[in-house]
Design an enzyme around this catalytic site. Sequence first.
Site, short mmCIF file in Angstrom:
data_model
loop_
_atom_site.label_atom_id
_atom_site.label_comp_id
_atom_site.label_asym_id
_atom_site.label_seq_id
_atom_site.Cartn_x
_atom_site.Cartn_y
_atom_site.Cartn_z
N GLU A 1 -8.07 3.13 -13.12
CA GLU A 1 -8.48 3.70 -14.40
C GLU A 1 -9.01 2.66 -15.37
O GLU A 1 -9.56 3.01 -16.42
CB GLU A 1 -7.29 4.45 -15.03
CG GLU A 1 -6.96 5.73 -14.28
CD GLU A 1 -5.73 6.44 -14.81
OE1 GLU A 1 -4.94 5.79 -15.53
OE2 GLU A 1 -5.55 7.63 -14.50
N GLU B 1 6.39 -0.72 3.99
CA GLU B 1 7.13 -1.22 2.83
C GLU B 1 8.16 -2.27 3.20
O GLU B 1 8.63 -3.03 2.36
CB GLU B 1 7.81 -0.07 2.09
CG GLU B 1 9.06 0.48 2.74
CD GLU B 1 9.84 1.38 1.77
OE1 GLU B 1 11.04 1.13 1.63
OE2 GLU B 1 9.25 2.28 1.17
#
Length: 307
Positions: free
Chosen positions: A90, A121
Amino acid sequence: MTSHDLRTELASLTTEAFRPELADIDRLPTLEIARLMNGEDAGVPAAVAAELPRIAAAVDAVADRMTRGGRLVYAGAGTAGRLGVLDASECPPTFNTDPAQVVGLIAGGPDAMVTSVEGAEDSAELARRDLDALKLNAEDSVVGVSASGRTPYAVGAVEHARALGALTVGLACNENSALAAAAEHGIEVVVGPELITGSTRLKAGTAQKLVLNMLSTITMIRLGKTYGNLMVDVRASNEKLRARSRRIVALATGAGDEEIEEALTRTGGEVKHAILALLAGVDGPTAARLLEECDGHLRAALAHAPR
């Protein structure tokens, strides 16, 4: 770590705690469950508020590096990684940053945005490879994000970045986390056990989003990407943003529609340049030169404009 050791570790984490008082939540009316969730979420801002001094210190440190050309890199797995990618993605339309200036790394790569990537992960080595692919250097800042504060990918990213001399921030939702301890700037927003046991996409995810909003937004304010509370570096890539650009120029200058259109035309659609041209009475090239000399800070350019 054995399965038993991992279960023991998770059981010690606040974010994983079981709440017996909610054991019958599935038997409640929908509206009551919604009220419970809303009540839980109401406590998140207070938990963030407790960490504001550490958040501010991290912002100042990141902004200092970025002023010298450094990048801001988020690294996380699962929800935490997705939030980092979201925040990074963004920045270009909001602040006209280069896509390489704020980067989101998620364990497992782009596929992990929409699906679980097995074992990603748990790999600190994967984090090191992802950072090395960016050619990380000492001017960069790396923010490891993990609700538990123990995710090997996030901890590994911070440890590797710190070894390379980069600035490091560890954002977790448990106290005394390995992630915060590994980082130069540790931020631990303790929101407590989740409504659904261990579902850290809930309060922990909300807390992480609020902190990431602060890290990127206030850093961009410090870099001169705003004028007051106006997004003067907005990239007008669609009709809505073009309309917003005109409105921002109007709010900053008080000029009429014709003047605004003329100024935007003269400055190639650059909002910041158009505002400077109108307020200082200079042409497009002069506005561009003044902003370049002032590192893009509109207030400074206005102060240095010819009278």
